[in-house]
Design an enzyme around this catalytic site. Structure first.
Site, PDB file in Angstrom:
ATOM      1  N   CYS A 136       0.839  -1.197   0.000  1.00 11.75           N
ATOM      2  CA  CYS A 136       0.000   0.000   0.000  1.00 11.75           C
ATOM      3  C   CYS A 136       0.879   1.253   0.000  1.00 11.75           C
ATOM      4  CB  CYS A 136      -0.976  -0.055   1.176  1.00 11.75           C
ATOM      5  SG  CYS A 136      -2.365   1.072   0.995  1.00 11.75           S
ATOM      6  N   HIS A 185      -3.511  -5.712   0.734  1.00 12.00           N
ATOM      7  CA  HIS A 185      -2.879  -5.973   2.032  1.00 12.00           C
ATOM      8  C   HIS A 185      -2.854  -7.461   2.385  1.00 12.00           C
ATOM      9  CE1 HIS A 185      -2.587  -1.818   3.608  1.00 12.00           C
ATOM     10  NE2 HIS A 185      -3.622  -1.592   2.827  1.00 12.00           N
ATOM     11  N   GLU A 241      -1.087  -8.733   4.653  1.00 14.24           N
ATOM     12  CA  GLU A 241      -0.943  -8.832   6.117  1.00 14.24           C
ATOM     13  C   GLU A 241      -2.282  -8.687   6.833  1.00 14.24           C
ATOM     14  OE1 GLU A 241      -0.722  -6.125   4.513  1.00 14.24           O
ATOM     15  OE2 GLU A 241      -0.934  -4.341   5.773  1.00 14.24           O
TER      16      GLU A 241
END
Lengths: 79, 222
Positions: free
Chosen positions: B86, B194, B196
């Site tokens: 990002c 994302h 994560e």
């Protein structure tokens, strides 16, 4: 010595914000706007007294930070 | 594997990224933006999402010139592994570690939702844990994720198999549906979605785990 830097998207790079402004102007009744491009103006106060040296320094600033030359172009005015 | 996760003022995904590395078995060291060197023995640097330096000037532009930015550039120059997610992707393009730029989303909206991606190459340590063409679901949360590159650069990315992920349904106007790209040496990955935020069932999915596990597995063998 003062410098003014204009940063604009390169020709051919689509400007979604400029397009949104154009649409908004149309909504307000300004029908004749064929294109809008949005950019930035950056004013710098410089200690330099030599015009050529100031311009060279600002050019280096543009290349390193003030503009992203992948998508943006810039012009420099020294006053 | 020792993972260094950087924090800039305005980063907000640094803890999530550290958690994801730790869950894959990494030793995680958090690194403040004013550091001029990375921890000894760093195997991979994570550049997290967020709004570094308030997105002033351009997203990622100030972070790219920060003290730790130079250390990351040097690390990548020595062949180090770097993962930018990002805002981290924006930082890596501003550093010149990855080609192209991230512009305002074509629809001008900030987009925050899960999206389906297709794994475009498995030829990288980051993507080797997936099948080519596999569909994975990662969240996106960005205002400036519209990947833009000149025709020559795009042809090079395509010809060198350096597109890592593509959007199944392009949300932001990115050229060629590109969601993530690799460096020429395939050791730097930048991506807007994302992974994560997809490593624990409580997050609604675990499709991101394979990325961190593959990375940790490769580092453990090295």
């Amino acid at each position: 010595m003062k410098a003014r830097v204009h940063v604009m998207l390169k020709d051919g790079v689509l400007d979604p914000q400029g397009e949104a402004v154009r649409h908004a102007l149309g909504t307000l009744g300004f029908g004749g706007v064929e294109a809008v491009r949005q950019g930035k103006v950056i004013d710098l106060d410089l200690a330099a007294t030599d015009r050529a040296a100031a311009e060279a320094e600002v050019r280096a600033m543009c290349e390193k930070l003030l503009a992203n030359t992948v998508i943006e172009k810039y012009t420099i005015e020294i006053a | 594997m020792k993972a260094a996760v950087v924090t800039f003022p305005g980063s907000n995904c640094d803890r999530d990224l550290a958690q994801a590395f730790a869950a894959a078995g990494a030793d995680v060291v958090r690194v403040w933006h004013k550091e001029t060197a990375l921890p000894e023995g760093t195997d991979v640097v994570g550049v997290p999402g967020g709004f570094s330096y308030g997105d002033y000037l351009r997203c990622g532009a100030i972070a790219a010139q920060s003290p730790v930015g130079q250390a990351i550039r040097d690390f990548a120059g020595r062949g180090g592994y770097v993962l930018g997610i990002c805002n981290g992707f924006q930082v890596l393009t501003e550093m010149g570690l990855l080609p192209g730029a991230l512009m305002r989303n074509a629809g001008l909206q900030f987009l925050c939702k899960p999206v389906t991606l297709r794994v475009a190459t498995t030829d990288s340590v980051f993507t080797q844990g997936y099948a080519r063409g596999a569909e994975v679901m990662f969240p996106i949360a960005h205002h400036d994720g519209n990947y833009t590159i000149d025709a020559e650069g795009l042809a090079r990315l395509q010809g060198e198999d350096r597109v890592a992920f593509r959007y199944a349904d392009n949300p932001n106007g990115s050229m060629d549906d590109i969601a993530g790209v690799l460096s020429a040496n395939r050791r730097v990955l930048g991506m807007m979605p994302h992974p994560e935020r997809a490593v624990d069932p409580a997050q609604g999915g675990t499709d991101g785990s394979a990325l961190f596990r593959a990375l940790a597995g490769m580092m453990a063998r090295a």
